[in-house]
Design a protein around this motif. Structure first.
Motif, short mmCIF file in Angstrom:
data_model
loop_
_atom_site.label_atom_id
_atom_site.label_comp_id
_atom_site.label_asym_id
_atom_site.label_seq_id
_atom_site.Cartn_x
_atom_site.Cartn_y
_atom_site.Cartn_z
N LEU A 194 -11.05 1.88 -9.02
CA LEU A 194 -10.34 0.68 -8.64
C LEU A 194 -10.76 -0.43 -9.59
O LEU A 194 -11.95 -0.65 -9.82
CB LEU A 194 -10.67 0.30 -7.19
CG LEU A 194 -10.09 -0.99 -6.65
CD1 LEU A 194 -8.56 -0.98 -6.71
CD2 LEU A 194 -10.56 -1.20 -5.21
N VAL A 210 -7.22 -1.97 -0.31
CA VAL A 210 -7.18 -0.56 -0.72
C VAL A 210 -8.07 0.28 0.18
O VAL A 210 -7.66 1.33 0.67
CB VAL A 210 -7.59 -0.40 -2.20
CG1 VAL A 210 -7.75 1.07 -2.57
CG2 VAL A 210 -6.57 -1.07 -3.11
N THR A 244 0.82 -1.21 0.00
CA THR A 244 0.00 0.00 0.00
C THR A 244 0.86 1.26 0.00
O THR A 244 0.46 2.28 -0.55
CB THR A 244 -0.99 0.01 1.19
OG1 THR A 244 -0.28 -0.20 2.40
CG2 THR A 244 -2.05 -1.05 1.02
#
Length: 195
Positions: free
Chosen positions: A70, A60, A32
């Protein structure tokens, strides 16, 4: 977040070399970190051999990443839980060894996204289905597509699962490599990778 962006020295494609079992999909949370460094992405594209689309979305959403869109490309098993992910674009490539199909799907997704950051999880899983040479050729083409799309990307690789020749061949394709060993990070950029 640490000084990772500065230490990567402008690398647009990075291989994250970490044990698969090191948490946060390997790399202990660096995934991340790499998705949002040096700045938050407009779009996140997650290519996964090892996680369900819903697990990618959860990773996420549970981080501090703010993104406009996304997308997930699930390789292998059919996407699960897709009905609860209506705001997420999900594609699937049913055969894990189908690098051509994956390349086409990835290229289409890259052309649909702006300011995209890609997570490719994982090269170790791909190497269970294809030999090194076709993977090397595939990655060479993908890195070219990423540069053409002005995208940033990182690719997961568990170096303990491969011989040093395989690891060296794969890492040679990337601008940078981040090695995670016992919680320590070692970062090598292209010039140090070739030394």
């Amino acid at each position: 977040m640490c000084d990772l962006p500065e230490r990567l020295d402008g690398a647009t494609n990075t291989v994250l070399c970490a044990p698969s079992m090191s948490g946060h999909a390997g790399g202990g949370g660096l995934c991340t970190e790499l998705l949002q460094a040096p700045e938050p992405p407009g779009s996140v594209l997650w290519v996964t051999y090892t996680r369900s689309p819903s697990a990618c979305v959860e990773a996420v959403r549970s981080s501090s990443i703010e993104t406009a869109s996304l997308s997930v490309i699930a390789v292998g098993e059919a996407p699960t839980g897709a009905d609860s992910l209506s705001s997420v674009s999900i594609d699937s490539v049913s055969t894990p060894s189908d690098l051509t199909g994956l390349g086409i799907t990835l290229s289409q997704r890259l052309s649909d996204c702006e300011d995209v950051v890609v997570c490719f999880d994982s090269l170790t899983a791909v190497l269970q289905y294809v030999e090194l040479e076709p993977l090397y050729e595939f990655l060479h083409a993908v890195v070219g597509h990423l540069h053409a799309a002005d995208a940033r990307a990182h690719f997961h690789l568990d170096p303990s699962a491969h011989d040093s020749q395989t690891v060296d061949a794969v890492t040679s394709l990337f601008d940078a490599a981040v090695y995670v060993r016992d919680g320590d990070r070692e970062i090598r950029t292209r010039k140090t990778l070739q030394e």
